[in-house]
Scaffold this active site. Structure first.
Site, PDB file in Angstrom:
ATOM      1  N   ASP A  95       0.851  -1.186   0.000  1.00 15.78           N
ATOM      2  CA  ASP A  95       0.000   0.000   0.000  1.00 15.78           C
ATOM      3  C   ASP A  95       0.892   1.243   0.000  1.00 15.78           C
ATOM      4  OD1 ASP A  95      -2.203   1.718   0.555  1.00 15.78           O
ATOM      5  OD2 ASP A  95      -3.135   0.136   1.756  1.00 15.78           O
ATOM      6  N   ASP A 196      -3.039   4.614  -2.274  1.00 20.16           N
ATOM      7  CA  ASP A 196      -4.031   5.220  -1.388  1.00 20.16           C
ATOM      8  C   ASP A 196      -4.513   6.566  -1.953  1.00 20.16           C
ATOM      9  OD1 ASP A 196      -5.303   5.119   1.291  1.00 20.16           O
ATOM     10  OD2 ASP A 196      -4.124   6.920   1.681  1.00 20.16           O
ATOM     11  N   GLU A 248      -6.919   3.680  -5.342  1.00 23.24           N
ATOM     12  CA  GLU A 248      -8.111   3.993  -4.553  1.00 23.24           C
ATOM     13  C   GLU A 248      -8.606   5.369  -4.976  1.00 23.24           C
ATOM     14  OE1 GLU A 248      -9.703   4.400   0.028  1.00 23.24           O
ATOM     15  OE2 GLU A 248      -7.843   5.345  -0.578  1.00 23.24           O
ATOM     16  N   HIS A 322     -10.869  -2.216   4.938  1.00 26.38           N
ATOM     17  CA  HIS A 322     -10.629  -1.776   6.311  1.00 26.38           C
ATOM     18  C   HIS A 322     -11.319  -0.453   6.646  1.00 26.38           C
ATOM     19  CE1 HIS A 322      -7.985   0.349   3.694  1.00 26.38           C
ATOM     20  NE2 HIS A 322      -7.693   1.202   4.661  1.00 26.38           N
ATOM     21  N   ASP A 323     -11.952   0.180   5.655  1.00 26.63           N
ATOM     22  CA  ASP A 323     -12.642   1.454   5.897  1.00 26.63           C
ATOM     23  C   ASP A 323     -14.154   1.304   5.923  1.00 26.63           C
ATOM     24  OD1 ASP A 323     -10.239   2.899   5.901  1.00 26.63           O
ATOM     25  OD2 ASP A 323     -10.338   3.283   3.743  1.00 26.63           O
TER      26      ASP A 323
HETATM   27  O1  TEU Z   1      -9.070   6.086   2.674  1.00 23.84           O
HETATM   28  C1  TEU Z   1      -9.569   7.120   1.933  1.00 23.84           C
HETATM   29  C2  TEU Z   1     -10.920   7.582   2.238  1.00 23.84           C
HETATM   30  O2  TEU Z   1     -11.289   8.668   1.837  1.00 23.84           O
HETATM   31  C3  TEU Z   1     -11.804   6.740   3.031  1.00 23.84           C
HETATM   32  O3  TEU Z   1     -12.278   5.579   2.605  1.00 23.84           O
HETATM   33  C4  TEU Z   1     -12.063   7.247   4.362  1.00 23.84           C
HETATM   34  O4  TEU Z   1     -11.889   6.259   5.324  1.00 23.84           O
HETATM   35  C5  TEU Z   1     -13.483   7.725   4.413  1.00 23.84           C
HETATM   36  O5  TEU Z   1     -13.663   8.690   3.441  1.00 23.84           O
HETATM   37  C6  TEU Z   1     -13.759   8.349   5.725  1.00 23.84           C
HETATM   38  O6  TEU Z   1     -15.148   8.557   5.812  1.00 23.84           O
HETATM   39  C7  TEU Z   1      -7.713   5.834   2.632  1.00 23.84           C
HETATM   40  C8  TEU Z   1      -7.380   4.666   3.525  1.00 23.84           C
HETATM   41  O7  TEU Z   1      -7.986   3.517   3.018  1.00 23.84           O
HETATM   42  C9  TEU Z   1      -7.807   5.003   4.915  1.00 23.84           C
HETATM   43  O8  TEU Z   1      -7.648   3.930   5.801  1.00 23.84           O
HETATM   44  C10 TEU Z   1      -6.990   6.192   5.346  1.00 23.84           C
HETATM   45  O9  TEU Z   1      -7.442   6.632   6.598  1.00 23.84           O
HETATM   46  C11 TEU Z   1      -7.086   7.345   4.355  1.00 23.84           C
HETATM   47  O10 TEU Z   1      -6.940   6.947   3.020  1.00 23.84           O
HETATM   48  C12 TEU Z   1      -5.990   8.333   4.608  1.00 23.84           C
HETATM   49  O11 TEU Z   1      -4.756   7.799   4.214  1.00 23.84           O
END
Ligand code: TEU
Length: 546
Positions: A95, A196, A248, A322-323
């Site tokens: 990542d 990311d 992403e 994970h989000d």
């Molecule tokens: O996530 C990006 C992101 O915008 C999300 O899915 C976020 O968790 C959501 O908008 C919040 O409501 C990525 C990663 O996957 C995440 O774990 C990180 O926190 C984020 O980027 C920052 O690096």
């Protein structure tokens, strides 16, 4: 392309398997579970960041891109993991967090010490006036996206947490640094990369959001985005024939994604988009609940399937990461139909055109954590929003209910291996509590069950690996107006599959011409093929032309 027959499994290393009783998952722990993953049949593992980080955002606040956080292990451990994975035919994806660094990163520290070279790595701007940030943009984790630095009388941009400072991609040195980091990992044998929030790196201008929204229109899919991705590709992973890359893409569009992930392009192999995971957001607001809008879900899937297909571009397919809260709790039914609905969701997704991603625990139908007290939550986004919702006057009970449905921690609790303490994840004190469901939902009980969710995933993965029509067939939507069934056909020169999935806990009926079709896979033992199909609760069936 070499990845159309592949399936990716996502490991959240912090929660997968602890090997040294410190309550943190680690690389040695992952190695001990590789046989399980090989048996599932997956081809790649995407690991969330394991590099040095203060862990304010669980590793997405990177302080050193080239070393492992010692809590995960060492470079030697990683080399062993890589070799053991390769023995089992499993590739590795890392990542890359390039929109921002931790404020603990040496670049940021040098910037703060006044080193001009490194100040230009970040986005420092003058405020609009005393105490006023440069614009009204909001952080994705609540509050202003700008932080004041008194000694410069300037503000730095952080689209995420205040400890995640955005990098300035207009600076060619930043772009070279990022390519160098990818090349460092390539030299360690890593050829898969997940980037990311990579569509946020090109900011168009720094004006106020006129709609008083968070400002995303000025930093999403920005004007130089495609140029930056082409350059990164050229200077790093694009030099490997066997690369696998996924970007992403936050709040993106099909029009942009057909370029990001075009087979004839030179950007990425595939994209994650999130629109289908907002169909239960009321007014597009994450913290406002509503039941899923099924017709929107269907339309989004269909639009993305067809839009990407027609342009020769490729989707990543996923329900979980994970989000996101757990899909079986969110789009299925984690009570009386947990098994049926988990299999249904898997079927509906895995037969689409694109590359499926499975998030740890999804393959055994892990439900949401359902934590009942704010002290159980760890995620920075959850703890921030808790305060915001409190200030808005919401009751404790209401806020906890919202977090039970929406918190990212729902996905981050320990992998449930068995019914011993802490779900078999650790014999120390876990960094986050295990969800209560581990007593019944765990790998050990799954492996004893011939009819398990896990077995269903194995079959779907096997289909992707062996059937051309699953890999390359055209996607053709069916029953588009049906209020309960999501249906489509996959077709190539020789084969046709029809996939019917009932997303509801009651029967759903449909009329189709199925004369020449037979059941290939179903989540019920006795599915009958008729022109008038009556699908039982959460029934999902894959029919194959005879
Ligand atoms: O996530 C990006 C992101 O915008 C999300 O899915 C976020 O968790 C959501 O908008 C919040 O409501 C990525 C990663 O996957 C995440 O774990 C990180 O926190 C984020 O980027 C920052 O690096």
């Amino acid at each position: 392309m070499g990845f159309k027959d592949k399936v990716v499994y996502q490991i959240y290393p912090k929660s997968f398997q602890d090997s040294n009783s410190d309550g943190w998952g680690d690389i040695r722990g992952i190695i001990s579970r590789l046989d399980y993953l090989a048996d599932l049949g997956i081809n790649y593992i995407w690991f969330n960041p394991m590099t040095v980080s203060p862990q304010r955002d669980n590793g997405y606040d990177v302080a050193d891109y080239r070393s492992f956080d010692p809590r995960y292990g060492t470079m030697e451990d990683f080399e062993l993991l890589s070799a053991e994975a390769a023995k089992r035919g499993i590739g590795i994806m890392f990542d890359m967090v390039f929109n921002h660094t931790s404020t603990e990163h040496e670049w940021f520290k040098k910037a703060m010490a006044g080193d001009e070279k490194y100040k230009k790595y970040y986005i420092f701007r003058k405020g609009k006036g005393p105490g006023l940030p440069p614009n009204n943009w909001q952080s994705k984790f609540a509050g202003s996206a700008w932080e004041y630095v008194e000694k410069f009388d300037e503000w730095y941009l952080h689209l995420f947490d205040v400890t995640q400072a955005d990098l300035d991609w207009t600076n060619p040195e930043v772009r070279q640094e990022c390519a160098d980091i990818v090349n460092f990992w390539r030299s360690k044998g890593v050829h898969g990369f997940r980037f990311d929030v990579i569509n946020l790196i090109s900011k168009s201008s720094f004006e106020d959001d006129p709609n008083n929204y968070d400002g995303r229109q000025f930093y999403t899919d920005g004007p130089r985005e495609h140029e930056y991705l082409e350059e990164l590709n050229r200077n790093s992973f694009g030099q490997d024939d066997d690369h696998l890359t996924v970007g992403e893409m936050s709040s993106t569009t099909i029009a942009n994604c057909v370029r990001y992930a075009n087979e004839n392009g030179k950007e990425l192999d595939m994209v994650f988009s999130f629109h289908h995971l907002k169909v239960d957001y009321k007014n597009q607001m994450k913290w406002e609940l509503q039941p899923m809008d099924f017709m929107s879900l269907k339309k989004l899937f269909t639009d993305w399937q067809i839009g990407m297909q027609e342009a020769g571009a490729w989707n990543a397919l996923f329900w979980n990461c994970h989000d996101q809260p757990r899909s079986v709790s969110r789009f299925g039914n984690d009570k009386e139909y947990r098994k049926e609905s988990a299999k249904m969701l898997a079927t509906a997704l895995h037969m689409m055109r694109g590359t499926p991603y499975i998030y740890q625990g999804e393959e055994i139908g892990m439900p949401n954590a359902y934590f009942t007290d704010i002290s159980q939550y760890v995620d920075v986004e959850s703890t921030n929003i808790y305060k915001v919702l409190k200030e808005q006057g919401k009751s404790e009970e209401e806020i906890i209910h919202i977090l039970q449905e929406r918190s990212r921690d729902n996905a981050r609790t320990p992998m449930q291996w068995d019914d011993t303490d802490n779900a078999g994840f650790t014999d120390g004190k876990p960094w986050i509590q295990a969800a209560d469901s581990y007593h019944t939902v765990n790998v050990k009980s799954t492996l004893n069950d011939p009819d398990s969710i896990y077995r269903h995933y194995q079959k779907l993965i096997e289909m992707r690996k062996t059937m051309h029509v699953v890999q390359e067939g055209r996607f053709i939507p069916l029953l588009q107006d049906h209020p309960k069934i999501y249906a489509y056909e996959r077709r190539d020169e020789n084969d046709s599959l029809i996939v019917l999935s009932n997303f509801y806990a009651e029967n759903a009926e449909a009329d189709l011409d199925l004369e020449n079709y037979e059941v290939y896979l179903s989540n019920y033992a006795d599915t009958d093929v008729k022109n008038h199909m009556v699908l039982r609760p959460y029934e999902a069936v894959i029919l194959k032309r005879k």
